[in-house]
Scaffold this active site. Sequence first.
Site: not given
Ligand code: NAD
Length: 268
Positions: A153, A166
């Site tokens: 991130s 986080y």
């Molecule tokens: P999201 O909530 O759609 O996706 C997260 C996924 O992780 C979900 O499908 C959830 O079911 C799964 N998950 C949670 N706990 C779990 C576990 N114990 N085992 C297996 N799966 C698990 O959100 P996203 O934005 O798609 O996030 C995906 C990644 O991207 C994360 O690591 C997040 O920190 C990172 N991220 C997202 C953003 C953003 O702006 N959306 C920015 C920076 C980083």
Amino acid sequence: MENKLHGQVAIVTGAGSGIGAGCAREMAKAGATVVINYPTTAGSAMAADVVASIAANGGMAIAYQCDVSKEDQVMNMFADVIKQFGTVDILVNNAGLQKDAPFTEMTLEQWNFVLSVNLTGQFLCAREAIREFLRRGVNGKSKSAGKIICMSSVHEVIPWAGHANYAASKGGVHLLMKTIAQEYAPKKIRINSIAPGAIQTPINHDAWDTAAHLQNLLKLIPQKRIGQVEDIGKAAVWLASDDADYVNGTTLFVDGGMTLYPGFEDNG
Ligand code: NAD
């Protein structure tokens, strides 16, 4: 799209939604067989939808339930996938979550929960993947014995008040990634991170759900648009492909310029 990942097997964790689903779809388009990991039975329908959308485009995917913070479940997932498909070539260490609180009100449970998924989950999955890459070695499908992409991130470098668990987890991912990249580069294993900025997914729904919230968010993004999961998926395909064969141990920021100190934009 060219079949840059033809014949390769990719596990994408947390692929039932958001960025993980986007990475899975783009990797399937590039010819990979993709394992759509999801954590609990509650997520099975969403994972099945991702599998179906990949199949509808002529791709190959299966759904697999596993909580990445649980060692036995992670070991079983890798063993089952290797049994079914012969090996694993690519891991996208994507699963992650937030449990936000002001620091003095953050419970140990909130701290441990976020660290257990965002950091320990990446450790457990990367360890199983590297064990398999070392067992198999380079097999002709890629110049590498295996590739790992850690979903970090912008908060691996930008402090984030109210989100200490986080930010600490992503700071941890930063040096976990670099350390194992250094350790296994001699074995032709490539490990990199993607650091997304603000991507429109369920995790940050409150930041884009109304026009006012979105306008506020765009102040932090010099490019003045919120990112889409395809922006990350395409970067993940490139990093996993041989086009990125000399890229190792680095973080690719895909953030519309969020790390460019946008507060200084009109202050020249
Ligand atoms: P999201 O909530 O759609 O996706 C997260 C996924 O992780 C979900 O499908 C959830 O079911 C799964 N998950 C949670 N706990 C779990 C576990 N114990 N085992 C297996 N799966 C698990 O959100 P996203 O934005 O798609 O996030 C995906 C990644 O991207 C994360 O690591 C997040 O920190 C990172 N991220 C997202 C953003 C953003 O702006 N959306 C920015 C920076 C980083």
